[in-house]
Design a protein around this motif. Structure first.
Motif, PDB file in Angstrom:
ATOM      1  N   TYR A 167       0.854  -1.200   0.000  1.00 55.43           N
ATOM      2  CA  TYR A 167       0.000   0.000   0.000  1.00 55.43           C
ATOM      3  C   TYR A 167       0.888   1.248   0.000  1.00 55.43           C
ATOM      4  CZ  TYR A 167      -3.226   3.645   1.518  1.00 55.43           C
ATOM      5  OH  TYR A 167      -3.945   4.824   1.611  1.00 55.43           O
TER       6      TYR A 167
ATOM      7  N   LYS B 221       1.033   4.153  -2.961  1.00 58.32           N
ATOM      8  CA  LYS B 221       0.772   5.582  -2.747  1.00 58.32           C
ATOM      9  C   LYS B 221       2.011   6.414  -3.096  1.00 58.32           C
ATOM     10  CE  LYS B 221      -2.654   6.944  -1.619  1.00 58.32           C
ATOM     11  NZ  LYS B 221      -3.911   7.150  -2.383  1.00 58.32           N
TER      12      LYS B 221
ATOM     13  N   ILE C 236      -7.530   8.166   8.777  1.00 59.09           N
ATOM     14  CA  ILE C 236      -8.740   8.998   8.718  1.00 59.09           C
ATOM     15  C   ILE C 236      -9.903   8.303   9.423  1.00 59.09           C
ATOM     16  CG2 ILE C 236     -10.379  10.161   7.214  1.00 59.09           C
ATOM     17  CD1 ILE C 236      -8.269  10.122   4.989  1.00 59.09           C
TER      18      ILE C 236
ATOM     19  N   ARG D 205     -14.658  -6.092   0.414  1.00 60.31           N
ATOM     20  CA  ARG D 205     -14.715  -6.566  -0.958  1.00 60.31           C
ATOM     21  C   ARG D 205     -13.331  -6.499  -1.587  1.00 60.31           C
ATOM     22  NH1 ARG D 205     -18.435  -3.139  -4.304  1.00 60.31           N
ATOM     23  NH2 ARG D 205     -16.535  -2.258  -5.040  1.00 60.31           N
TER      24      ARG D 205
END
Ligand code: NAP
Length: 280
Positions: A71, A75, A101, A131
């Motif tokens: 991840y 980013k 967040i 999902r």
């Protein structure tokens, strides 16, 4: 790199971002705000220990690869490509890098950052549905589990459904007996929205903006949560561990950004989870 990581994380982030930027260039959009992440800032072992990270700090791509932080890599790649694209083409691109967040949910499914808070409240047997698109074979399924475990957010016990080339993974987590007393950097989703608007509207906005509001250790967060909501199933004890990184949003604050108190974020988040039946 497992195929899943490329298909699910790197490619959508990098290609998706560049597709949007190309379309914006063609449509002569005046300025584009890209939502990056603290994940593109903080994973840098060469940053001087103890020094607060600012916008000059970038996550080290090679280090992300060797530590399987896909991840963070996605980013970092997406943000650096976006800023390179801006340099190359003259498109005005500003990036905003929020940390964890929280805040009231608008959508019906729970995203992974909200799960971090929910997991601290719900103790054992959190059952939620995440999902994972195009995760329709064994190899990808295991990679998905690895990625999820790698985030430290869930513990995967199982599961699997397959519909329209999409898999539903039921995620079960167990309550924490013990939690590492690490530093968390939290920001409210409504303050992130304000930051995006400021970055868009203020003529002088340029480059990257770290967007983080509250630096708080797990134990202090637990004390706060417990004083607000005494009856949830909280961790029993805390261990000391890794060295923390800290980031500053000074640049964003100089642009006029401010943020709400953490208590407001916690209460509004938890009340929205209750309303959605997530904490039942
Ligand atoms: N949440 C955080 O703590 C946090 C912190 C820092 C940065 N960010 C960044 O903020 C952004 C939004 O995160 P979030 O937490 O709001 O995530 P989220 O609730 O999971 O939403 C992700 C969104 O991206 C869409 N999406 C996912 N894969 C896609 C694909 N391959 N093609 C097109 N659209 C796709 C999803 O569409 P569907 O609704 O159709 O699934 C969904 O609308 C991300 O860029 C994330 O990296 C989040």
């Amino acid at each position: 790199m497992p195929k899943f990581c490329f298909v699910e994380l790197i490619e959508p982030a990098v290609k998706g971002t560049l597709n949007v930027l190309k379309a914006c260039l063609e449509a002569k959009v005046k300025r584009v705000i890209v939502v990056s992440s603290g994940a593109a800032v903080g994973l840098n072992p060469r940053w001087p220990k103890g020094q607060i990270m600012d916008e000059t700090c970038w996550s080290d791509k090679e280090y992300c690869r060797t530590t399987n932080n896909w991840y963070c890599l996605s980013k970092t790649e997406a943000e650096s490509e976006a800023l390179e694209f801006a340099k190359r083409t003259g498109l005005d691109v500003v990036t905003v890098c929020p940390n964890l967040i929280w805040g009231p949910l608008l959508q019906s499914n729970v995203n992974s950052s909200s799960l971090v808070l929910i997991k601290r409240l719900k103790g054992n047997k959190l059952s939620s549905v995440v999902r994972v698109s195009a995760c329709d074979d064994k190899e990808n399924f295991s990679a998905a589990c690895l990625v999820a475990v790698g985030t430290g957010v869930f513990q995967f016990l199982y599961a699997y459904l397959n519909s329209n080339k999409q898999s539903l993974l039921s995620v079960y987590t167990e309550g924490y007996e013990s939690l590492e007393n690490r530093l968390r950097m939290i920001v409210d989703v409504r303050d992130v929205a304000e930051a995006l608007l400021l970055a868009y509207e203020k003529a002088e906005a340029e480059g990257r903006y770290i967007c983080t509001a509250h630096l708080i250790r797990e134990r202090d967060l637990f004390d706060k949560l417990k004083s607000l909501y005494p009856n949830y199933n909280y961790p029993k004890n805390f261990t000391e561990g890794r060295e923390d990184v800290t980031m500053s949003s000074e640049k964003l604050q100089r642009l006029g950004w401010s943020f709400r108190p953490l208590e407001e974020t916690l209460i509004d988040s938890i009340e929205s989870y209750k309303k959605a039946g997530i904490l039942d």
